[in-house]
Motif scaffolding. Structure first.
Motif, PDB file in Angstrom:
ATOM      1  N   ILE A 251       0.859  -1.265  -0.028  1.00 55.71           N
ATOM      2  CA  ILE A 251      -0.101   0.108   0.025  1.00 55.71           C
ATOM      3  C   ILE A 251       0.881   1.257  -0.208  1.00 55.71           C
TER       4      ILE A 251
ATOM      5  N   LEU B  20       1.283   3.229  -3.424  1.00 52.62           N
ATOM      6  CA  LEU B  20      -0.163   3.886  -3.847  1.00 52.62           C
ATOM      7  C   LEU B  20       0.056   5.255  -3.742  1.00 52.62           C
TER       8      LEU B  20
ATOM      9  N   LEU C 229      -8.205   2.894  -6.012  1.00 55.25           N
ATOM     10  CA  LEU C 229      -8.877   3.465  -4.686  1.00 55.25           C
ATOM     11  C   LEU C 229     -10.179   3.172  -4.929  1.00 55.25           C
TER      12      LEU C 229
ATOM     13  N   ILE D 111     -10.856  -0.143  -3.795  1.00 58.52           N
ATOM     14  CA  ILE D 111     -10.617  -0.440  -2.380  1.00 58.52           C
ATOM     15  C   ILE D 111     -11.900   0.083  -1.437  1.00 58.52           C
TER      16      ILE D 111
ATOM     17  N   ARG E 241      -6.355   2.110   7.365  1.00 56.07           N
ATOM     18  CA  ARG E 241      -5.049   1.950   6.654  1.00 56.07           C
ATOM     19  C   ARG E 241      -4.605   2.752   5.544  1.00 56.07           C
ATOM     20  N   PHE E 242      -5.753   2.930   4.669  1.00 54.34           N
ATOM     21  CA  PHE E 242      -5.562   3.417   3.345  1.00 54.34           C
ATOM     22  C   PHE E 242      -6.334   5.153   3.279  1.00 54.34           C
ATOM     23  N   ASN E 243      -6.386   5.307   4.418  1.00 59.12           N
ATOM     24  CA  ASN E 243      -7.297   6.474   4.635  1.00 59.12           C
ATOM     25  C   ASN E 243      -6.500   7.986   4.152  1.00 59.12           C
TER      26      ASN E 243
ATOM     27  N   PHE F  78      -4.626   8.181   1.378  1.00 59.33           N
ATOM     28  CA  PHE F  78      -4.708   8.066  -0.012  1.00 59.33           C
ATOM     29  C   PHE F  78      -6.032   8.784  -0.506  1.00 59.33           C
TER      30      PHE F  78
END
Length: 552
Positions: free
Chosen positions: A165, A168, A176, A179, A225-227, A229
């Motif tokens: 990740i 990204l 995105l 996900i 975890r991906f916030n 991006f």
């Protein structure tokens, strides 16, 4: 005996991970472990383990709740014929959740993510009747939409050259978006909210573990975890609108629902919307704070509901309940405490996270329409919680036949630990982990607006109980999740018919290829090679050698 072994093992692991999270948070450390699985065209397929204070703290909370549910199951599932299978499924589910939590890599996330979907389906259909089968199919079909998004994002990240990740950025919009789709389906946000109330066909300990603290929070954890991006993209605004509408719809539905477990499931849906909403505004740590506290008191709420259902002779309709504190006083005390924590009563654990979330919203530049919907969702939370209080405590028990139920000390011990945590976990986590992140100052009339909406929620409950609003005429619409299930039915019908036609075509095409090409090819080869078995042996070995060469 197996329950006791699992219980003590989980308690030991819980303490170990909690101490590790405190250590990592205090020294601001994180550890990454990496295993190479395969290398193909300079693309590394790796298995990652990320140990930081967030993952270790979440694992410790999940293991604590799982150990209490194991103790609860010793009595609750004692009469089950296949309790060994139940135990194996629950442990596999916990293992899949832990694998998803410690993974910062899409390949290793997929192992835990698919395990969650498959095992949750097996747990929902555990009782093997028509209702369980129907609910399980809806659950697995809704979740597979998000799983497909995760699989396509893995295929697209092959173009980047890595599935980590950290590679990204904001320019990979399609990855995105996929996900985000996976997170929305797993956390049951609109328009994928149908499966969570239907999944209440599972046994009550499964609902306490799966549908309060693990499965539904997997989507929230993935977005945490991906916030970073998503913050500057359009998708974060879509997430904000979906989460607020989910809060409003689930709170409105819970005021008209009569099934006890479905009311608790809808309150879970409302709190998931609250977490997603504050996450979409950029406060991922605050969302994580509420996620941990909500997992503790919501699992206790389901455990109390299981004992109440047993008392009512397996009847889940709250209109038949009443005066339950005369029969199960300790269970009802636990139920009232975790329900007050759900409402955000001052100095209970839910107050520390919910009040902080509302203060952060008041300080944001927020659309007035969205702000009104958020405040109305708060009022609905108080309304359906007080409605539960009234129907369970003050009305008369109206079951057809009274089922004698005596509280068990082992079940009470498991609920006692979670009850203390429902009182203390908010302040404890605020002091230990979240003490240096937020300090707010606001005007008194802004601060009192939350209190005014809580009073409004109590007034809505009184009008609802007395039927002065005359809303039961519209209750079918209000309690049907805005006809989302019928929309799904019409959509799935055409797609399933389309897929069935293509399956028939695919089946014929494979038969055609195998009959006309492969078999004729083998017959022609057999003319030149009299010993057919030796040829097949050589042919298979050559294929394996080519595969081995290209993969290694």
């Amino acid at each position: 005996m197996n329950f006791m072994i699992y219980f003590f093992f989980m308690i030991l692991l819980c303490l170990m991970f909690f101490l590790l999270s405190m250590f990592l948070n205090f020294f601001n450390l994180s550890y990454m472990l990496e295993w190479m699985l395969m290398n193909l065209n300079s693309v590394n397929m790796e298995f990652f383990i990320l140990l930081d204070w967030i993952s270790c703290l979440f694992i410790s909370v999940i293991l604590l709740i799982s150990s209490m549910i194991m103790m609860y199951c010793m009595i609750y599932m004692k009469g089950e014929i296949y309790f060994e299978r139940f135990l194996l499924l629950v442990n596999l589910f916990i293992l899949s959740m832990i694998m998803m939590i410690i993974s910062p890599n899409l390949i290793s996330i997929l192992f835990g993510w698919d395990g969650l979907g498959l095992i949750s389906y097996c747990l929902v259909i555990y009782y093997q009747n028509y209702l369980s089968y129907n609910s399980g199919m809806v659950t697995v079909l809704c979740n597979r939409i998000g799983d497909i998004g995760l699989l396509i994002s893995i295929g697209l990240m092959f173009l980047i050259g890595s599935w980590n990740i950290y590679f990204l950025n904001n320019s990979y919009l399609l990855v995105l978006m996929l996900i985000l789709l996976a997170s929305l389906t797993k956390s049951a946000q609109i328009p994928f909210s149908v499966w969570l109330p239907m999944a209440m066909a599972a046994p009550t300990p499964v609902s306490a573990l799966v549908h309060s603290s693990t499965l539904v929070t997997a989507g929230i954890y993935l977005m945490i975890r991906f916030n970073k991006f998503f913050l500057s993209s359009l998708f974060i605004k879509i997430l904000l609108y979906c989460s607020i509408f989910t809060m409003f719809m689930s709170g409105l539905m819970a005021n008209f629902e009569n099934d006890l477990k479905k009311i608790i499931a809808l309150s879970t849906l409302s709190q998931l919307g609250l977490m997603m909403m504050i996450l979409s505004l950029g406060f991922e740590l605050l969302s994580f704070f509420h996620l941990l506290i909500h997992a503790i008191f919501k699992s206790l709420l389901f455990m109390c509901a299981g004992i109440m259902i047993h008392l009512m002779n397996n009847n889940q309709d709250i209109r038949f309940s009443g005066k339950m504190n005369d029969y199960i006083p300790f269970t009802m005390m636990s139920f009232y405490i975790c329900n007050l924590s759900l409402m955000g009563f001052p100095f209970f654990s839910g107050f520390y996270s919910k009040d902080l979330i509302m203060e952060m919203i008041y300080l944001m530049k927020m659309n007035l329409f969205l702000l009104i919907m958020i405040l109305m969702s708060l009022s609905f939370t108080v309304s359906y919680s007080l409605r539960l209080f009234y129907l369970i405590m003050f009305s008369q028990l109206k079951s057809g036949s009274f089922y004698y139920y005596k509280e068990n000390m082992l079940m009470n011990l498991s609920m006692l630990i979670l009850m203390f945590l429902s009182l203390l976990s908010g302040s404890m986590m605020m002091w230990v982990f979240f003490y240096d992140n937020y300090f707010l100052f606001m005007l008194i009339f802004v601060k009192m607006s939350t209190f005014i909406m809580l009073i409004l929620g109590g007034m809505i409950m009184i009008l609802n109980i007395k039927n002065h609003l005359n809303l039961y005429f519209y209750s079918y619409f209000f309690s049907s999740m805005w006809f989302l299930n019928y929309i799904y039915f019409f959509n799935y019908k055409y797609y399933l018919d389309f897929g069935l036609k293509f399956y028939k075509f695919d089946n014929c095409w494979v038969e055609f290829m195998s009959k006309n090409f492969l078999l004729n090819f083998m017959k022609n080869i057999k003319i030149y090679f009299n010993n057919y078995k030796i040829f097949m042996f050589i042919f298979i070995n050559v294929i394996y050698m080519f595969l081995f060469y290209f993969l290694i």
